[in-house]
Design a protein around this motif. Structure first.
Motif, PDB file in Angstrom:
ATOM      1  N   GLN A  31       0.802  -1.214   0.000  1.00  0.00           N
ATOM      2  CA  GLN A  31       0.000   0.000   0.000  1.00  0.00           C
ATOM      3  C   GLN A  31       0.844   1.277   0.000  1.00  0.00           C
ATOM      4  N   GLN A  32       2.114   1.176   0.395  1.00  0.00           N
ATOM      5  CA  GLN A  32       2.969   2.372   0.431  1.00  0.00           C
ATOM      6  C   GLN A  32       3.242   2.902  -0.972  1.00  0.00           C
ATOM      7  N   TYR A  33       2.990   2.069  -1.986  1.00  0.00           N
ATOM      8  CA  TYR A  33       3.163   2.505  -3.370  1.00  0.00           C
ATOM      9  C   TYR A  33       1.809   2.893  -3.969  1.00  0.00           C
ATOM     10  N   GLU A  34       1.771   4.066  -4.565  1.00  0.00           N
ATOM     11  CA  GLU A  34       0.585   4.473  -5.313  1.00  0.00           C
ATOM     12  C   GLU A  34       0.812   4.123  -6.778  1.00  0.00           C
ATOM     13  N   ILE A  35      -0.131   3.382  -7.367  1.00  0.00           N
ATOM     14  CA  ILE A  35       0.023   2.951  -8.760  1.00  0.00           C
ATOM     15  C   ILE A  35      -0.560   4.006  -9.696  1.00  0.00           C
ATOM     16  N   LYS A  36       0.239   4.392 -10.691  1.00  0.00           N
ATOM     17  CA  LYS A  36      -0.231   5.308 -11.725  1.00  0.00           C
ATOM     18  C   LYS A  36      -0.245   4.542 -13.037  1.00  0.00           C
ATOM     19  N   TRP A  37      -1.428   4.434 -13.656  1.00  0.00           N
ATOM     20  CA  TRP A  37      -1.556   3.675 -14.894  1.00  0.00           C
ATOM     21  C   TRP A  37      -1.143   4.552 -16.065  1.00  0.00           C
ATOM     22  N   SER A  38      -0.182   4.051 -16.851  1.00  0.00           N
ATOM     23  CA  SER A  38       0.376   4.825 -17.960  1.00  0.00           C
ATOM     24  C   SER A  38       0.254   4.051 -19.262  1.00  0.00           C
ATOM     25  N   THR A  39       0.778   4.622 -20.320  1.00  0.00           N
ATOM     26  CA  THR A  39       0.823   3.953 -21.622  1.00  0.00           C
ATOM     27  C   THR A  39       2.257   3.521 -21.914  1.00  0.00           C
ATOM     28  N   ALA A  40       2.412   2.634 -22.888  1.00  0.00           N
ATOM     29  CA  ALA A  40       3.747   2.141 -23.239  1.00  0.00           C
ATOM     30  C   ALA A  40       4.651   3.256 -23.745  1.00  0.00           C
ATOM     31  N   ALA A  41       4.063   4.308 -24.289  1.00  0.00           N
ATOM     32  CA  ALA A  41       4.854   5.416 -24.832  1.00  0.00           C
ATOM     33  C   ALA A  41       5.358   6.369 -23.746  1.00  0.00           C
ATOM     34  N   ASP A  42       4.873   6.218 -22.533  1.00  0.00           N
ATOM     35  CA  ASP A  42       5.291   7.082 -21.434  1.00  0.00           C
ATOM     36  C   ASP A  42       6.756   6.797 -21.089  1.00  0.00           C
ATOM     37  N   PRO A  43       7.666   7.783 -21.183  1.00  0.00           N
ATOM     38  CA  PRO A  43       9.093   7.543 -20.910  1.00  0.00           C
ATOM     39  C   PRO A  43       9.402   7.289 -19.440  1.00  0.00           C
ATOM     40  N   THR A  44       8.414   7.471 -18.553  1.00  0.00           N
ATOM     41  CA  THR A  44       8.678   7.301 -17.117  1.00  0.00           C
ATOM     42  C   THR A  44       8.132   5.993 -16.559  1.00  0.00           C
ATOM     43  N   ILE A  45       7.633   5.098 -17.415  1.00  0.00           N
ATOM     44  CA  ILE A  45       7.040   3.878 -16.875  1.00  0.00           C
ATOM     45  C   ILE A  45       8.083   3.004 -16.189  1.00  0.00           C
ATOM     46  N   ASP A  46       7.611   2.300 -15.148  1.00  0.00           N
ATOM     47  CA  ASP A  46       8.478   1.425 -14.370  1.00  0.00           C
ATOM     48  C   ASP A  46       8.287  -0.042 -14.728  1.00  0.00           C
ATOM     49  N   CYS A  47       7.201  -0.355 -15.426  1.00  0.00           N
ATOM     50  CA  CYS A  47       6.905  -1.753 -15.743  1.00  0.00           C
ATOM     51  C   CYS A  47       5.891  -1.793 -16.892  1.00  0.00           C
ATOM     52  N   LEU A  48       6.026  -2.811 -17.751  1.00  0.00           N
ATOM     53  CA  LEU A  48       5.129  -2.930 -18.901  1.00  0.00           C
ATOM     54  C   LEU A  48       4.560  -4.341 -18.976  1.00  0.00           C
ATOM     55  N   PHE A  49       3.225  -4.413 -19.185  1.00  0.00           N
ATOM     56  CA  PHE A  49       2.553  -5.691 -19.443  1.00  0.00           C
ATOM     57  C   PHE A  49       1.941  -5.597 -20.840  1.00  0.00           C
ATOM     58  N   ILE A  50       2.329  -6.520 -21.720  1.00  0.00           N
ATOM     59  CA  ILE A  50       1.940  -6.439 -23.115  1.00  0.00           C
ATOM     60  C   ILE A  50       1.349  -7.770 -23.578  1.00  0.00           C
ATOM     61  N   HIS A  51       0.221  -7.717 -24.300  1.00  0.00           N
ATOM     62  CA  HIS A  51      -0.375  -8.942 -24.850  1.00  0.00           C
ATOM     63  C   HIS A  51       0.631  -9.596 -25.794  1.00  0.00           C
ATOM     64  N   GLU A  52       0.734 -10.916 -25.727  1.00  0.00           N
ATOM     65  CA  GLU A  52       1.743 -11.640 -26.503  1.00  0.00           C
ATOM     66  C   GLU A  52       1.628 -11.394 -28.010  1.00  0.00           C
TER      67      GLU A  52
END
Length: 321
Positions: A31-52
């Motif tokens: 809970q100490q982390y707040e999740i911000k939902w971004s797009t793959a084009a966002d240069p600040t993303i920390d993690c990416l989940f992509i359909h195969e």
């Protein structure tokens, strides 16, 4: 990004599966982390989940290879549900333990490490480019694959035991600088090289360092006695003749300044040759009384030169160069 936020991108999933994945992430991330939902084009993303089905597209591959963040392919293969195999997460997630472990290892630990690296960046440690450094890098007993990189990014991944190198084919510079270093190759490291063609590590690495004179200058000896272990195999370029001349001397052992004088080659060139062999762990220091290269001596300088030319002429004929 700070320790309070995680910027996560989900791409290519249906609304239903996207919401399912978001729910799992909210439940598994502290809970100490707040999740911000971004797009793959966002240069600040920390993690990416992509359909195969979208993983191999040029846009996604460019994003993955140009940045350093954890990612997972998402599949609906129910045969592997609850498991993560080959960087692929299967939906639905019934038992989230495997996914939880992945988040802890690849996302949360990576987040903490990044902040430690930023903290220590103000006082960077100078890399000791000595023979011991390269001896450790090219230890044939090493079982892990290594990621070679510098300030320009990924250079290659090498497999020392099998004498193989996989290169970053998108890298424009075929040389390195004073930022050269290596670490254990990770899954994300492999995404930055092409495994379509494997190179002979010993040959490629020698040529790579030989083509990096500014880097070699840092470790080139002023003088000294050296003996190389194996003949380098340079390609058919302008330097091939001089590399073979120097190899024929130092395979027997020789003094840097003496070889430069005997071959009438600039001292800097001989020092560069020695440094390239240091960087490829292909050399040993020898004592002054050890066996050295010694061309036949003659009273007259012209005769001495003729004998040396004859020596190299026979050597070139024998080697077919």
């Amino acid at each position: 990004m700070t320790e309070q936020y995680l910027n996560i991108a989900i791409t290519g999933l249906s609304i239903h599966h996207s919401e399912e994945l978001k729910t799992q992430l909210r439940n598994l991330i502290p809970q100490q982390y707040e999740i911000k939902w971004s797009t793959a084009a966002d240069p600040t993303i920390d993690c990416l989940f992509i359909h195969e089905n979208f993983y191999d597209t040029d846009g996604i591959q460019k994003i993955i290879q140009s940045r350093n963040f954890p990612w997972l392919k998402i599949t609906k293969n129910t045969a592997n549900e609850n498991l993560i195999k080959e960087n692929t997460l299967s939906l639905p997630i019934v038992n989230p333990q495997s996914f939880s472990d992945w988040i802890l290892q690849h996302l949360l630990n990576a987040n903490i490490t990044e902040h430690h690296e930023q903290f220590f960046e103000v006082n960077p440690k100078k890399t000791p480019y000595k023979l011991e450094y390269f001896n450790k890098m090219l230890d044939k007993e090493r079982h892990s694959k290594l990621h070679l990189f510098d300030t320009l990014g990924t250079i290659a991944i090498i497999d020392v035991q099998n004498n193989i190198a996989w290169l970053n084919t998108e890298r424009e510079q075929a040389f390195t600088d004073s930022g050269f270093d290596y670490d254990i190759a990770s899954t994300s490291s492999f995404m930055k090289v092409s495994r379509k063609q494997a190179y002979i590590l010993s040959d490629w690495l020698w040529q790579f360092f030989w083509d990096s004179p500014l880097f070699l200058k840092e470790m080139a000896p002023e003088d000294g006695h050296f003996k190389i272990h194996m003949w380098p195999k340079p390609p058919l370029d302008a330097d091939r003749k001089i590399i073979f001349q120097l190899s024929s001397c130092f395979i027997q052992g020789g003094k840097v300044s003496k070889i430069a004088t005997q071959l009438n080659i600039p001292l800097e060139t001989v020092q560069r040759f020695i440094a390239a062999n240091i960087a490829t762990n292909n050399i040993s220091k020898i004592n002054i009384w050890d066996k050295h290269f010694n061309p036949p001596e003659a009273p007259a300088a012209t005769e001495d030169t003729g004998l040396i030319k004859s020596f190299f002429g026979k050597l070139r004929k024998k080697l077919g160069i």
